[in-house]
Write an enzyme that holds these catalytic residues in place. Sequence first.
Site, PDB file in Angstrom:
ATOM      1  N   GLY A   1      43.790  48.852  40.324  1.00 10.85           N
ATOM      2  CA  GLY A   1      44.695  47.908  39.674  1.00 10.85           C
ATOM      3  C   GLY A   1      45.408  47.126  40.750  1.00 10.85           C
ATOM      4  O   GLY A   1      46.286  47.646  41.436  1.00 10.85           O
TER       5      GLY A   1
ATOM      6  N   ASN B   1      28.668  51.870  34.783  1.00 11.20           N
ATOM      7  CA  ASN B   1      29.730  51.801  33.781  1.00 11.20           C
ATOM      8  C   ASN B   1      29.065  51.711  32.404  1.00 11.20           C
ATOM      9  O   ASN B   1      28.202  50.859  32.181  1.00 11.20           O
ATOM     10  CB  ASN B   1      30.597  50.569  34.087  1.00 11.20           C
TER      11      ASN B   1
ATOM     12  N   CYS C   1      38.198  49.256  27.098  1.00  7.75           N
ATOM     13  CA  CYS C   1      38.098  47.793  27.147  1.00  7.75           C
ATOM     14  C   CYS C   1      38.995  47.163  26.074  1.00  7.75           C
ATOM     15  O   CYS C   1      38.857  47.471  24.888  1.00  7.75           O
ATOM     16  CB  CYS C   1      36.662  47.323  26.937  1.00  7.75           C
TER      17      CYS C   1
ATOM     18  N   ILE D   1      35.733  38.828  28.798  1.00  4.56           N
ATOM     19  CA  ILE D   1      34.283  38.639  28.969  1.00  4.56           C
ATOM     20  C   ILE D   1      33.559  39.154  27.731  1.00  4.56           C
ATOM     21  O   ILE D   1      32.502  38.648  27.368  1.00  4.56           O
ATOM     22  CB  ILE D   1      33.772  39.397  30.232  1.00  4.56           C
ATOM     23  N   GLY D   2      34.150  40.175  27.113  1.00  8.15           N
ATOM     24  CA  GLY D   2      33.511  40.741  25.909  1.00  8.15           C
ATOM     25  C   GLY D   2      32.289  41.573  26.246  1.00  8.15           C
ATOM     26  O   GLY D   2      31.372  41.703  25.441  1.00  8.15           O
ATOM     27  N   LEU D   3      32.274  42.127  27.471  1.00  2.00           N
ATOM     28  CA  LEU D   3      31.223  43.067  27.884  1.00  2.00           C
ATOM     29  C   LEU D   3      29.812  42.490  27.843  1.00  2.00           C
ATOM     30  O   LEU D   3      28.846  43.188  27.521  1.00  2.00           O
ATOM     31  CB  LEU D   3      31.309  44.354  27.050  1.00  2.00           C
TER      32      LEU D   3
ATOM     33  N   THR E   1      42.347  47.128  32.262  1.00  2.00           N
ATOM     34  CA  THR E   1      43.316  46.021  32.198  1.00  2.00           C
ATOM     35  C   THR E   1      44.314  46.226  31.049  1.00  2.00           C
ATOM     36  O   THR E   1      44.112  47.055  30.165  1.00  2.00           O
ATOM     37  CB  THR E   1      42.571  44.696  31.961  1.00  2.00           C
TER      38      THR E   1
ATOM     39  N   THR F   1      39.795  42.513  40.769  1.00  2.00           N
ATOM     40  CA  THR F   1      40.120  41.082  40.765  1.00  2.00           C
ATOM     41  C   THR F   1      40.124  40.459  42.165  1.00  2.00           C
ATOM     42  O   THR F   1      39.822  39.271  42.312  1.00  2.00           O
ATOM     43  CB  THR F   1      41.491  40.898  40.076  1.00  2.00           C
TER      44      THR F   1
ATOM     45  N   LYS G   1      37.016  56.265  32.255  1.00  2.00           N
ATOM     46  CA  LYS G   1      37.978  55.217  32.616  1.00  2.00           C
ATOM     47  C   LYS G   1      39.011  55.057  31.501  1.00  2.00           C
ATOM     48  O   LYS G   1      38.686  54.702  30.371  1.00  2.00           O
ATOM     49  CB  LYS G   1      37.230  53.901  32.862  1.00  2.00           C
TER      50      LYS G   1
END
Length: 319
Positions: free
Chosen positions: A256, A111, A142, A83-85, A206, A279, A178
């Site tokens: 996860g 976040n 990320c 997504i690239g934040l 991820t 997810t 995180k």
Amino acid sequence: MLSFGTDVSLSNPVDLRVQVGALRLNNPIITAGGTFGYGAEFAHLVDLNRLGGFVTKGISKEPIEGAPAPRLHETPSGMLNAIGLQNIGVEAFVRDKLPLLRKYNTHLIVNVFGYCLDEYVDVIRRLEEVEGISAYELNISCPNVKRGGMQFGSDPEQAREVVGGARKAAKSRPLWVKLSPLVSDIALIARTAEAAGADALTVANTYPAMAIDVRSRKSVLGNTTGGLSGPAIKPITLRLVWETRKAVKIPVVGLGGIETAEDVLQYMMVGASAVQVGTASFADPRASEVILGGLEKALTVVKALGINEIKDKFLIENG
Ligand SMILES: Cc1cc2nc3c(=O)[nH]c(=O)nc-3n(C[C@H](O)[C@H](O)[C@H](O)COP(=O)(O)O)c2cc1C
């Protein structure tokens, strides 16, 4: 595999309340950063007030347009994303999103992302000026950005700097950090973040990954590589949660590949104080509430009267 049949008596409600440091949650189910929009997008499908909490997508100092399409790709038992934040930036978040989000009767965890140390600090300073946030979750993991992100989460020296800077800025609220799963020794980064002032650790983000379309001979993602999430990563991350729990005194939030109440029990047995659902919300937007709905029954099957009875159970019995 446990059987969660319908023959279990639920006459005595099971106590689902958990504690993550200073935060008391009604139950351990939190939706994961970046998989649940800003939160309100899901309000017509999920009763947000029932959740233990929800995490916003990553908020940065300035708006970020994000990565080129395609941004998502399904893989066996998982999903790739880059997504690239993409987000609207902290100013628009405070102005346009927060007034609605703070009305929900649950914990709102923001976040936070930055391309450099100062940006993390600036976002937190701005959020410190406003009401209605329960905690910050620092994304130092990320895999989908060239600067910031994983770079901070995989080098202990940089992790110390960014967590220490964020700690000073986060005067009034807990700071969750995180972690990246792609480190040779998660205990080292975990202890570093704890020593720098983290109140809890979220494990994990991820895994850097890719897939190729053989016809076009191109990546399936516009960003070429992405992050792998979903059930495929659960056994790997479960171990990381266990390793992290043994390494630090602060609470660990595990995530996860969680799709069922049994998955939640697994994470809590190896030491998670609460969990996040990511997810799974793509396959079923109501997944977090469905998992929560199955939790009482799952606990009854393992003969536990409350969620805290199973917390650390694996650790206590097996080390
Ligand atoms: C589409 C997508 C967007 C994500 N965006 C963020 C984000 O903005 N900040 C963050 O810390 N993690 C982000 N993540 C990572 C998730 O919060 C979570 O750590 C990861 O997906 C593993 O959990 P899961 O297997 O339950 O999805 C994103 C994951 C996905 C799939």
